[in-house]
Design a protein around this motif. Structure first.
Motif, PDB file in Angstrom:
ATOM      1  N   LYS A  67       0.825  -1.208   0.000  1.00  0.00           N
ATOM      2  CA  LYS A  67       0.000   0.000   0.000  1.00  0.00           C
ATOM      3  C   LYS A  67       0.859   1.258   0.000  1.00  0.00           C
ATOM      4  N   THR A  69       3.812   4.083  -1.572  1.00  0.00           N
ATOM      5  CA  THR A  69       4.019   4.898  -2.752  1.00  0.00           C
ATOM      6  C   THR A  69       5.491   4.810  -3.137  1.00  0.00           C
ATOM      7  N   PRO A  88       2.014   4.384  -7.492  1.00  0.00           N
ATOM      8  CA  PRO A  88       1.733   3.309  -6.522  1.00  0.00           C
ATOM      9  C   PRO A  88       2.730   2.162  -6.676  1.00  0.00           C
ATOM     10  N   THR A  89       3.136   1.600  -5.579  1.00  0.00           N
ATOM     11  CA  THR A  89       4.125   0.512  -5.587  1.00  0.00           C
ATOM     12  C   THR A  89       3.630  -0.711  -6.356  1.00  0.00           C
TER      13      THR A  89
END
Length: 134
Positions: A67, A69, A88-89
């Motif tokens: 979850k 960044t 987003p990762t």
């Protein structure tokens, strides 16, 4: 007996007087700095051109890896920011890992971040994306 009681009371009095300057509680120190950086990888690569020594970073920040960044940043020798991109990762996860469980995805993301700057393919991809936006 009275003498022993008097000596005991006097000793207690002097001991209590010597302790009144000492605090009984240990003061708690609160840190105002909080870091939510989970993983960071960096390398010295010629990002702005051949022969240059730029520092490139890939940083994951947030509460959990999946979850978080991801931030890709390039900084030149003078400390000036050349490029900064945040996403987003989960975009780092390769297609064959999309259906894996959470633990395997986290290990996969850690491996990607760890080896992100091993080859020059990722740098070239970001450079090409940056040029396409201009």
């Amino acid at each position: 007996m009275k003498l022993k009681a008097l000596l005991f009371a006097t000793a207690v009095f002097f001991i209590s007087c010597s302790n009144d300057k000492k605090t009984t509680e240990v003061p708690k120190q609160a840190s105002t700095l909080r870091s939510d950086i989970l993983i960071q990888s960096s390398a010295v690569k010629p990002f702005s051109g051949s022969g240059k020594k730029d520092i490139v970073y890939l940083t994951l920040s947030g509460k959990t890896i999946l979850k978080s960044t991801a931030t890709f940043k390039a900084v030149n020798e003078n400390g000036e920011e050349l490029h900064c991109e945040t996403f987003p990762t989960v975009e780092l996860i390769q297609p064959e890992y999309k259906t894996a469980n959470r633990t395997i995805k986290e290990v996969h993301v850690r491996d990607i971040v760890k080896g992100f700057f091993v080859g020059d393919q990722e740098i070239e991809k970001v450079q090409n994306d940056m040029l396409a936006k201009i």
